[in-house]
Design an enzyme around this catalytic site. Structure first.
Site, short mmCIF file in Angstrom:
data_model
loop_
_atom_site.label_atom_id
_atom_site.label_comp_id
_atom_site.label_asym_id
_atom_site.label_seq_id
_atom_site.Cartn_x
_atom_site.Cartn_y
_atom_site.Cartn_z
N HIS A 123 -1.26 100.02 -44.49
CA HIS A 123 -2.35 101.14 -44.51
C HIS A 123 -2.88 100.94 -46.07
O HIS A 123 -3.97 101.17 -46.62
CB HIS A 123 -1.80 102.30 -44.63
CG HIS A 123 -1.56 102.56 -42.91
ND1 HIS A 123 -0.44 103.39 -42.44
CD2 HIS A 123 -2.24 101.95 -41.67
CE1 HIS A 123 -0.52 103.40 -41.07
NE2 HIS A 123 -1.52 102.44 -40.79
N HIS B 122 -6.27 97.77 -32.51
CA HIS B 122 -5.29 98.20 -31.94
C HIS B 122 -4.69 99.54 -32.59
O HIS B 122 -4.21 99.69 -33.70
CB HIS B 122 -3.87 97.28 -32.14
CG HIS B 122 -4.08 96.05 -31.23
ND1 HIS B 122 -4.77 95.06 -31.79
CD2 HIS B 122 -3.36 95.58 -30.01
CE1 HIS B 122 -4.65 93.98 -30.87
NE2 HIS B 122 -3.89 94.19 -29.90
N SER C 214 -3.97 104.33 -38.78
CA SER C 214 -4.99 103.57 -39.52
C SER C 214 -6.24 104.40 -39.17
O SER C 214 -7.27 104.18 -39.84
CB SER C 214 -4.95 102.12 -38.95
OG SER C 214 -4.71 102.04 -37.69
N GLU D 201 -8.09 101.04 -28.19
CA GLU D 201 -6.72 101.28 -27.75
C GLU D 201 -6.58 101.48 -26.22
O GLU D 201 -7.26 101.93 -25.60
CB GLU D 201 -6.21 102.68 -28.33
CG GLU D 201 -4.96 103.28 -27.85
CD GLU D 201 -3.88 102.34 -28.25
OE1 GLU D 201 -3.72 101.64 -29.26
OE2 GLU D 201 -2.85 102.01 -27.01
N ASP E 126 -9.16 96.67 -24.07
CA ASP E 126 -8.70 95.62 -25.01
C ASP E 126 -9.14 95.32 -26.30
O ASP E 126 -10.35 95.16 -26.26
CB ASP E 126 -8.49 94.09 -24.02
CG ASP E 126 -7.73 93.26 -24.62
OD1 ASP E 126 -6.49 93.04 -24.44
OD2 ASP E 126 -8.06 92.39 -25.63
N GLY E 127 -8.27 95.23 -27.16
CA GLY E 127 -8.79 95.34 -28.70
C GLY E 127 -9.37 93.71 -29.08
O GLY E 127 -10.48 93.79 -30.01
N ASP F 43 -3.77 94.78 -35.52
CA ASP F 43 -2.25 95.36 -35.51
C ASP F 43 -1.81 95.50 -34.25
O ASP F 43 -1.46 96.52 -33.85
CB ASP F 43 -2.63 96.73 -36.28
CG ASP F 43 -1.11 97.28 -36.60
OD1 ASP F 43 -0.17 96.44 -36.57
OD2 ASP F 43 -1.12 98.61 -36.71
C1 LIG Z 1 1.14 98.91 -33.95
S1 LIG Z 1 0.42 100.08 -32.92
C2 LIG Z 1 -1.04 100.42 -33.91
C3 LIG Z 1 -0.90 101.37 -34.93
C4 LIG Z 1 -2.15 101.61 -35.71
N1 LIG Z 1 -3.12 100.43 -35.76
C5 LIG Z 1 -1.80 102.30 -37.12
O1 LIG Z 1 -1.57 101.46 -38.30
O2 LIG Z 1 -1.58 103.42 -37.29
C6 LIG Z 1 -0.24 98.98 -31.79
C7 LIG Z 1 -0.98 99.68 -30.61
O3 LIG Z 1 -1.61 98.68 -29.80
C8 LIG Z 1 -1.79 99.16 -28.49
N2 LIG Z 1 -2.04 98.00 -27.72
C9 LIG Z 1 -1.35 97.24 -26.82
N3 LIG Z 1 -2.13 96.21 -26.38
C10 LIG Z 1 -3.31 96.55 -26.76
C11 LIG Z 1 -4.48 95.73 -26.21
N4 LIG Z 1 -4.39 94.54 -25.61
N5 LIG Z 1 -5.71 96.29 -26.80
C12 LIG Z 1 -5.62 97.57 -27.59
N6 LIG Z 1 -4.70 98.23 -27.88
C13 LIG Z 1 -3.41 97.57 -27.53
C14 LIG Z 1 -0.53 99.99 -28.12
O4 LIG Z 1 -0.81 100.85 -27.15
C15 LIG Z 1 -0.41 100.61 -29.54
O5 LIG Z 1 -0.86 101.95 -29.70
#
Ligand SMILES: C[S@@+](CC[C@H](N)C(=O)[O-])C[C@H]1O[C@@H](n2cnc3c(N)ncnc32)[C@H](O)[C@@H]1O
Length: 285
Positions: free
Chosen positions: A19, A42, A97, A115, A143-144, A164
């Site tokens: 961050h 993500h 984030s 997400e 999907d991110g 992330d």
């Molecule tokens: C490490 S966390 C994110 C934290 C956030 N970026 C932060 O810094 O506050 C990863 C997130 O990715 C999500 N996730 C998992 N696979 C994903 C995908 N294929 N596409 C988007 N999000 C996904 C998970 O549900 C989780 O909420």
């Protein structure tokens, strides 16, 4: 497989380097009045209780944001970080984030948040409704990596991407490399910030994957910088002993900014903490 929940890890040392680096990237983007686009691949739930069951189970925030209470840093990016998280921490919360990005948007800036987890997506939507700032924030249940590739280049095409992933599965490392290649084909000037864990041998077949991923990214024809913060020794039995961010197309002189920031932050993280900033590939060097 969507079993990862960031609530167990919010406010830990990994969130700090991720961050704070993201705020340093946004600080550089603020230096021009031209609007920017941000993409968070993500995004997570957006906001996390530090007094909830998940945070209290792991207590990871105690080796992260809890160490910064009453700290008065000198660097303006660290001061901004303290300012952004201050009201949340006072309420026993930690902003993810998405809310950190929202806090830095100006009227014409765009923020795209992706997400995939249905429950986390709903929480994210609620958090963005509650903390709507300036600019335009969009939440996407998709999907991110695939969503980001489809959206590139965004309008405006000046801006940054935060990648992330949870790295629950080993194949995610290769998926990130492939996605970054696709993104750069469509948006060559994108500033990418990719977070990765540094894992001890206890992590089994995931050990060394982050290092290999960074080496692959360094072979792309772009400037690549990395910054790492370790809170334990690599030989420790802690699993994740630290983490890093790989910056692709980093802004001019952000290496010096990150060095100053980490020199000030690292002593706060305990006597075993170390940090580095290093170029992996410099085109004009
Ligand atoms: C490490 S966390 C994110 C934290 C956030 N970026 C932060 O810094 O506050 C990863 C997130 O990715 C999500 N996730 C998992 N696979 C994903 C995908 N294929 N596409 C988007 N999000 C996904 C998970 O549900 C989780 O909420």
């Amino acid at each position: 497989m969507l079993s990862y929940l960031h609530g167990y890890h919010a406010g830990n040392h990994a969130d700090l380097i991720k961050h704070i680096t993201w705020l340093a990237v946004l600080d550089k983007l603020h230096q021009k009045t031209k609007p920017f686009s941000l993409i968070d691949t993500h995004a997570g739930a957006g906001c996390y209780p530090l007094d909830g069951e998940q945070a209290l189970k792991t207590q990871e925030f105690k080796r992260g944001v809890a160490l910064l209470q009453n700290w008065k840093p000198e660097h303006h990016v660290l001061q901004r970080y303290q300012q952004v998280i201050g009201d949340f921490v006072a309420r026993q919360q930690y902003p993810g984030s998405p809310l950190i990005s929202v806090s830095q948007l100006r009227d014409n800036d765009q923020l795209h948040l992706m997400e995939l987890h249905p429950g986390e997506f709903e929480r994210l939507r609620g958090a963005i409704k509650q903390y709507r700032g300036n600019g335009h924030s969009h939440v996407h249940h998709r999907d991110g990596l695939e969503g980001t590739i489809a959206m590139c280049p965004p309008k405006p095409n000046r801006g940054a991407i935060l990648i992330d992933p949870p790295y629950e599965q080993r194949k995610e490392y290769n998926a990130v490399i492939a996605a970054v290649e696709q993104i750069l084909k469509r948006w060559p000037q994108a500033q990418i910030v990719l977070w990765y864990p540094l894992l001890s041998e206890r992590a089994g077949d995931k050990t060394g994957q982050s290092e290999a991923m960074c080496e692959s990214l360094a072979s792309l024809s772009h400037n690549v910088l990395k910054a790492e913060l370790c809170v334990d020794d690599a030989s420790s039995d802690t699993g994740m002993y630290g983490s890093g961010v790989c910056l692709i197309n980093p802004a001019w002189q952000i290496d010096a900014v990150l060095t100053d920031i980490l020199n000030e932050l690292t002593p706060q993280m305990g006597v075993t903490a170390t940090s580095t900033v290093r170029w992996l590939h410099q085109i004009d060097a």
